[in-house]
Scaffold this motif. Structure first.
Motif, PDB file in Angstrom:
ATOM      1  N   ARG A  95       0.767  -1.144  -0.059  1.00 38.02           N
ATOM      2  CA  ARG A  95       0.000   0.073   0.006  1.00 38.02           C
ATOM      3  C   ARG A  95       0.777   1.288  -0.190  1.00 38.02           C
ATOM      4  N   GLN A 155       1.665   2.054  -3.588  1.00 39.55           N
ATOM      5  CA  GLN A 155       0.243   2.490  -3.901  1.00 39.55           C
ATOM      6  C   GLN A 155       0.177   3.984  -3.786  1.00 39.55           C
ATOM      7  N   CYS A 205       3.328   3.176   6.779  1.00 38.43           N
ATOM      8  CA  CYS A 205       2.110   2.187   6.359  1.00 38.43           C
ATOM      9  C   CYS A 205       2.193   0.990   7.034  1.00 38.43           C
ATOM     10  N   ASP A 248      -3.755   1.237   8.749  1.00 36.35           N
ATOM     11  CA  ASP A 248      -4.452   0.175   8.184  1.00 36.35           C
ATOM     12  C   ASP A 248      -4.872   0.447   6.810  1.00 36.35           C
ATOM     13  N   ASP A 249      -5.524  -0.736   6.083  1.00 36.18           N
ATOM     14  CA  ASP A 249      -5.804  -0.281   4.805  1.00 36.18           C
ATOM     15  C   ASP A 249      -6.963   0.678   4.672  1.00 36.18           C
ATOM     16  N   GLU A 250      -7.784   0.885   5.530  1.00 30.97           N
ATOM     17  CA  GLU A 250      -8.812   2.014   5.589  1.00 30.97           C
ATOM     18  C   GLU A 250      -8.112   3.256   5.390  1.00 30.97           C
ATOM     19  N   LEU A 267      -5.055   4.093   4.642  1.00 34.43           N
ATOM     20  CA  LEU A 267      -4.340   4.513   3.507  1.00 34.43           C
ATOM     21  C   LEU A 267      -5.334   4.492   2.202  1.00 34.43           C
ATOM     22  N   SER A 268      -6.181   3.896   2.297  1.00 35.89           N
ATOM     23  CA  SER A 268      -7.443   4.286   1.111  1.00 35.89           C
ATOM     24  C   SER A 268      -7.914   5.465   1.120  1.00 35.89           C
TER      25      SER A 268
END
Length: 163
Positions: free
Chosen positions: A2, A5, A40, A44-46, A48-49
């Motif tokens: 991530r 990204q 990162c 958490d993914d949320e 980073l999204s």
């Protein structure tokens, strides 16, 4: 990963700023995103999204016509991070070192609540590094950028010590 990204999308935003005026929020978005990519593993993914969405929103604010362009030039496209990983080992290592230093410098700038003038100076450096990372440049040029990153790190260390 991530963090990659985030960098990929950030390079697209920086590309948009090469041909369009940035907004009042652009520098803050770039520094926040670089700092988040340094953290990162902890993010958490949320989170980073959300940061990735924020970068895209800023890129659309900077260059609104690019999102609907019938003939995209590629200047604002997300960067293919495989270009770094597939580069010659010496170039790959230097680019990854530059990104690592950029991320950690941005983390310090972001957490330090720097003044507007300092943030502007730091932002120019971050834009420069992100732009250069996306080009095929020679080892010598990357070494000059790495030296600039080291100088900036020393400058930030001195300012933090004096504060």
């Amino acid at each position: 990963m991530r963090g990659d990204q985030v960098i990929s999308v950030l390079i697209g935003l920086v590309g948009a700023c090469n041909n369009n005026p940035k907004t009042a929020a652009t520098d803050g978005v770039v520094i926040k995103a670089l700092a988040a990519s340094a953290l990162c593993r902890e993010a958490d993914d949320e989170s980073l999204s959300g940061i990735i969405e924020e970068i895209y929103a800023e890129k659309n604010a900077v260059a609104p016509d690019c999102a609907v362009c019938a003939c995209p030039c590629g200047n604002t496209s997300d960067y293919d991070m495989n270009r770094i990983y597939e580069a010659a080992p010496e170039i790959r290592d230097l680019k990854l070192e530059l990104l690592s230093r950029c991320r950690h410098l941005a983390e310090r700038v972001y957490s330090g609540g720097d003044s507007g003038e300092r943030m502007e100076t730091d932002s120019i450096f971050f834009y420069k590094i992100l732009s250069c990372i996306s080009y095929d440049i020679e080892k010598e040029q990357l070494l000059v950028l790495l030296e600039e990153a080291q100088d900036m790190e020393q400058e930030i260390n001195c300012q933090k010590t004096q504060a």
